[in-house]
Design a protein around this motif. Structure first.
Motif: not given
Length: 331
Positions: A190-195, A197-199, A203-210, A227-228
């Motif tokens: 869970v992240f704060d949507y206002r962070d 460094d959110l992007l 990305q760090a939580e996904t495979e290969g940062g993709e 969003s994309l």
């Protein structure tokens, strides 16, 4: 019967009131419910600013109802008086914030024994939207990663639960005060949507940062690129608000599938397959409720006459979870 109505074509949210109307008679293909409970959704107050030309006044508001069938219209098969049922109704017709309402039989789901009317009423608008977004549009599969905006709200909360049950990794966005509740729905991160460094964090939580396989967007960012950026190449962006603006999205950059979810449009378009699918989705959601696999997220129960105040609180975003109004005692 008592009903919550917009009294005239110039009426707005502050004019919504408790009125008296004749009990409606079911027409061909329709059921009449004795309404036991209704849920109150953001779309209900938004419609007080966006009257439809098909409405007659006083217009009854409300889209989601659970109750007992007490009359069956011509041509309806498989339903009879006494059946317990739940429906997401057409916003182009008289609504469900009343002691009695009409519903299209082909879009209505049965309420299993053991599922309460209050819990059932909380599901349709938000729950069916989340279900359609994940499983009908994005075809979410186990092992995929989904990013859910507004994970403490109605659509976001149901989406988080459904995605978790489907075996997906759920990255949820919410305010810090809602983190614990969202984790309880099954969010892995869970992240704060206002962070700021959110992007990078997503990305760090996904495979290969993709990026994620699926993003469920409940707040329109305007420019689709916002969003994309969270979605990997050939991923899915699902929007329940008006679609984001694609004007500045370069070709051959994302190759994303862009999906709009708009339940009410199925009635306006007259698309019977989608309307019938509401009944199938409802049957599945009710089965999940009966099995204890879905939290209906009912935070508050009010009376029929309290609905105007609840609508105003929803407009101010002073609500978390779901508000349900009890219209009558259990049958």
């Amino acid at each position: 019967m008592k009903a919550i109505v917009l009294p005239g074509p110039q009426a707005r949210l502050d004019d919504v009131t408790l009125g008296e109307l004749p009990i409606p008679e079911p027409g061909p293909g329709e059921l009449r419910f004795r309404v036991i409970a209704v849920s109150i959704n953001p779309v209900d107050w938004k419609l007080t600013l966006d009257h439809k030309p098909e409405w007659n006044y006083p217009h009854v508001l409300g889209l989601d109802a659970a109750g007992v069938v007490d009359a069956v219209g011509p041509g309806v098969e498989g339903w009879e008086a006494g059946d317990r049922a739940v429906v997401h109704n057409s916003l182009w017709k008289a609504g469900v914030f009343a002691e009695y309402c009409l519903a299209q039989a082909h879009a209505t789901s049965r309420l299993p024994d053991g599922v309460g009317f209050t819990d059932a009423a909380a599901i349709p608008c938000a729950g069916y939207t989340a279900y359609q977004a994940l499983f009908r549009k994005a075809r979410l599969e186990a092992g995929q990663t989904v990013l859910v905006q507004g994970a403490n709200g109605g659509v976001g909360g149901f989406a988080t639960q459904l995605a978790h049950r489907a075996g997906a990794k759920v990255i949820a966005l919410a305010r810090p005060e809602h983190f614990a509740a969202v984790r309880g729905f099954g969010a892995d991160v869970v992240f704060d949507y206002r962070d700021a460094d959110l992007l990078q964090k997503v990305q760090a939580e996904t495979e290969g940062g993709e990026g994620v396989d699926v993003m469920l967007e409940v707040v329109n960012p305007g420019d689709a690129r916002k969003s994309l950026a969270f979605v990997h190449y050939n991923g899915h962006l699902v929007s329940i608000d008006p679609l984001p603006v694609m004007t500045d999205v370069p070709s051959y950059t994302y190759a994303a599938s862009i999906h709009e979810v708009a339940l009410g449009g199925a009635y306006h378009a007259g698309h019977l397959p989608t309307q019938r699918d509401f009944a199938r989705i409802g049957d599945d959601m009710m089965a999940r409720l009966a099995a204890g696999e879905i939290d209906p997220m009912v935070e508050e129960i009010v009376a029929l006459g309290d609905i105007p105040d609840a609508l105003r609180r929803l407009q101010r975003r002073a609500v978390t979870g779901k508000i349900v109004a009890r219209v009558a005692p259990d049958a």
